[in-house]
Design an enzyme around this catalytic site. Structure first.
Site, PDB file in Angstrom:
ATOM      1  N   HIS A 181       0.810  -1.214   0.000  1.00 61.24           N
ATOM      2  CA  HIS A 181       0.000   0.000   0.000  1.00 61.24           C
ATOM      3  C   HIS A 181       0.848   1.271   0.000  1.00 61.24           C
ATOM      4  O   HIS A 181       0.361   2.332  -0.394  1.00 61.24           O
ATOM      5  CB  HIS A 181      -0.977  -0.005   1.180  1.00 61.24           C
ATOM      6  CG  HIS A 181      -0.357   0.198   2.519  1.00 61.24           C
ATOM      7  ND1 HIS A 181       0.147  -0.822   3.278  1.00 61.24           N
ATOM      8  CD2 HIS A 181      -0.165   1.332   3.248  1.00 61.24           C
ATOM      9  CE1 HIS A 181       0.615  -0.349   4.404  1.00 61.24           C
ATOM     10  NE2 HIS A 181       0.446   0.950   4.422  1.00 61.24           N
ATOM     11  N   GLU A 219       6.142   3.809  13.436  1.00 60.29           N
ATOM     12  CA  GLU A 219       4.793   3.614  13.952  1.00 60.29           C
ATOM     13  C   GLU A 219       4.787   3.939  15.440  1.00 60.29           C
ATOM     14  O   GLU A 219       5.702   3.545  16.165  1.00 60.29           O
ATOM     15  CB  GLU A 219       4.333   2.177  13.735  1.00 60.29           C
ATOM     16  CG  GLU A 219       4.293   1.757  12.271  1.00 60.29           C
ATOM     17  CD  GLU A 219       3.892   0.297  12.133  1.00 60.29           C
ATOM     18  OE1 GLU A 219       2.704   0.043  11.878  1.00 60.29           O
ATOM     19  OE2 GLU A 219       4.759  -0.574  12.283  1.00 60.29           O
ATOM     20  N   HIS A 243       8.095  -2.588   2.234  1.00 57.55           N
ATOM     21  CA  HIS A 243       7.860  -1.141   2.183  1.00 57.55           C
ATOM     22  C   HIS A 243       9.151  -0.346   1.970  1.00 57.55           C
ATOM     23  O   HIS A 243       9.245   0.480   1.060  1.00 57.55           O
ATOM     24  CB  HIS A 243       7.207  -0.655   3.481  1.00 57.55           C
ATOM     25  CG  HIS A 243       5.847  -1.215   3.735  1.00 57.55           C
ATOM     26  ND1 HIS A 243       4.997  -1.607   2.728  1.00 57.55           N
ATOM     27  CD2 HIS A 243       5.171  -1.426   4.894  1.00 57.55           C
ATOM     28  CE1 HIS A 243       3.866  -2.043   3.254  1.00 57.55           C
ATOM     29  NE2 HIS A 243       3.949  -1.946   4.561  1.00 57.55           N
ATOM     30  N   LYS A 343       8.218   0.016  15.850  1.00 59.91           N
ATOM     31  CA  LYS A 343       6.952   0.195  16.550  1.00 59.91           C
ATOM     32  C   LYS A 343       7.203   0.921  17.867  1.00 59.91           C
ATOM     33  O   LYS A 343       8.307   0.922  18.389  1.00 59.91           O
ATOM     34  CB  LYS A 343       6.288  -1.160  16.803  1.00 59.91           C
ATOM     35  CG  LYS A 343       5.772  -1.821  15.523  1.00 59.91           C
ATOM     36  CD  LYS A 343       4.937  -3.035  15.830  1.00 59.91           C
ATOM     37  CE  LYS A 343       4.316  -3.607  14.561  1.00 59.91           C
ATOM     38  NZ  LYS A 343       3.354  -2.677  13.924  1.00 59.91           N
TER      39      LYS A 343
END
Length: 491
Positions: A181, A219, A243, A343
């Site tokens: 994405h 993130e 990604h 993260k």
């Protein structure tokens, strides 16, 4: 390699089938994206959307579930009752166990006669091959069918090749859409225009005019409900292998001869194959693995990774990776490329930073600080491009200060900006492969990543601890400092 793509007749009905149709990805991303495509008349009029799941529901129960779950993931100003009701009329539900071949008869009965079919596999990769085999066994695949594969595609090179081989028994390469994405983000696609649609950057887009490149995908959240998937997968497989390497390819690729899908993907493949392989010494020196510990994230207390639900207390899975890569070609000779993802970091932020070379000499004695020229391309949360330059401070003397030229892509155009999944789903429907990974790209990425993972296993070192809500282990800053650079938030 053929560059043809499926070209369904304009009058053909379309069936879009979502395996895992009541799962998190479908609820949070796919169905909201399809609603937006419906709202803006980007779906063919005869489109039907079939959600598949094991729940023993009828259509009414499924619609009730969707009514409750999906609107919260749609922008408030885009939600209106008339459009929403029209979208619901497109929806269907088929109770189906993807592993059971007899269940596919119900799917076949639900599809429109003579339709073009898009099968979106929003499931674990372990189910991909069985789903494709069962679709073929039920005669539900033809030349105009397409299949969308969600990441991760394999956990190493051998498993990725096996998935490609197995799916390739039922779908031709031009029918397979391996989705990432990040490649659907407006700013990522704008990066190609920035590079190849303007003349001002291309002469400088190379060594020795570029000092370093840094690509960050950070993130602020932890593993959450994905703990079962994430542990044993880790940041390298989950984020770097797809990604970050895809972003690197767009930054570093040569101009393609055209926007033909294979022309673009040929240039990306060359970048992946030009990445300098990492030796054990490189892995020890030029990579950093981290794992978050308890701290404050987003203003709230956050537990450490080992205290998350369903995470083994002895897990050595990394939640953070920083590494230095090099590309073995003339354009990028001696330019370090830093990749970072994690993260529970200080902010949700994805950014590409091009740091241009230092001045060889300064005549501005009032400003002993070295000038900094950076092109900063922000992908999220907002999307903008910023060029940092030096300017004179007001007043006497010639003291310099960094200033920025800003292109805010959200305000520069009056047209609506589609979200990444919406844009990519429309590409799938139209058979446009440009922003999807080709098989050889995927395998080239795994060829470079796998020795790093193997090196970590041989070193047998625990990930370095970093506090939730920080920018990762201190070792990642040291990695940059050795090259005379720093992460952008530290400079």
């Amino acid at each position: 390699m053929s560059t043809s793509t499926p070209s369904p007749a304009a009058a053909s009905p379309l069936d879009l089938v979502i395996f895992g149709g009541v799962g998190d990805l479908s609820v949070r991303k796919l169905l909201p994206a399809l609603y937006m495509a419906h709202l803006h008349n980007n779906l063919p009029p005869s489109t039907r959307i079939h959600a598949l799941g094991r729940q023993p529901w009828d259509r009414a129960a499924f619609v009730e579930f969707i009514q409750e779950k999906v609107p919260g993931f749609i922008e408030a100003k885009a939600y209106n009752m008339a459009s929403w009701q029209g979208f619901l009329e497109r929806l269907d539900y088929v109770a189906l166990d993807a592993t059971q071949a007899p269940d596919y008869a119900a799917l076949g009965a639900a599809l429109q006669p003579g339709s073009d079919r898009v099968y979106y596999l929003a499931t674990a990769p372990s189910l991909f091959v069985g789903i494709c085999a069962n679709l073929a066994g039920a005669n539900l695949i033809d030349a105009n069918s397409r299949v969308v594969l969600e990441k991760p595609l394999g956990h190493d090179l051998a498993s990725a090749r096996q998935i490609n081989d197995d799916v390739g028994q039922y779908f031709q390469e031009q029918q397979i859409f391996r989705i990432d994405h990040y490649l659907g983000k407006e700013t990522v696609q704008n990066l190609m225009v920035l590079r190849f649609g303007n003349t001002i950057f291309e002469p400088l887009w190379r060594s020795p005019y570029i000092k370093s490149v840094q690509i960050t995908v950070a993130e602020s959240v932890g593993v959450g409900s994905r703990a079962g998937f994430y542990d044993g997968t880790g940041a390298m497989r989950d984020m770097v292998q797809n990604h970050l390497l895809q972003l690197l390819c767009i930054v570093a690729m040569e101009p393609p001869v055209s926007l033909d899908p294979d022309a673009v993907r040929d240039e990306k493949l060359k970048v992946l194959r030009s990445l300098r392989p990492m030796t054990m010494a490189d892995v020890a020196k030029d990579t950093v693995r981290g794992q978050y510990v308890a701290g404050a994230a987003n203003g709230d207390a956050a537990v450490g990774y080992l205290q998350e639900a369903n995470i083994p207390h002895h897990s050595s899975t990394e939640t953070f990776v920083a590494l230095k890569a090099h590309i073995n070609n003339w354009r990028w000779a001696n330019v370090p490329i830093f990749l970072r993802t994690g993260k529970r970091m200080a902010a949700r932020q994805s950014e590409i930073v091009i740091e241009f070379a230092d001045l060889p000499f300064t005549i501005f004695q009032d400003s002993p600080r070295q000038s900094v020229n950076r092109l900063m391309i922000r992908l999220q949360p907002e999307e903008h491009i910023q060029l940092q330059m030096m300017a004179k401070e007001p007043g006497s003397g010639m003291k310099l200060r960094p200033v920025s030229l800003n292109l805010d892509l959200e305000t520069a155009f009056s047209e609506r900006r589609a979200e990444a999944y919406e844009r990519l789903l429309i590409d799938v429907i139209k058979g446009r492969l440009t922003h999807f990974m080709r098989r050889d790209e995927l395998e080239a990425a795994w060829t470079w990543v796998e020795p790093i993972i193997n090196g970590w296993q041989q070193l047998n070192e625990k990930p370095k601890a970093y506090t939730a809500g920080s920018w990762g282990p201190a070792a990642s800053s040291a990695l940059m400092a050795r090259e005379g650079s720093s992460w952008v938030e530290e400079s």
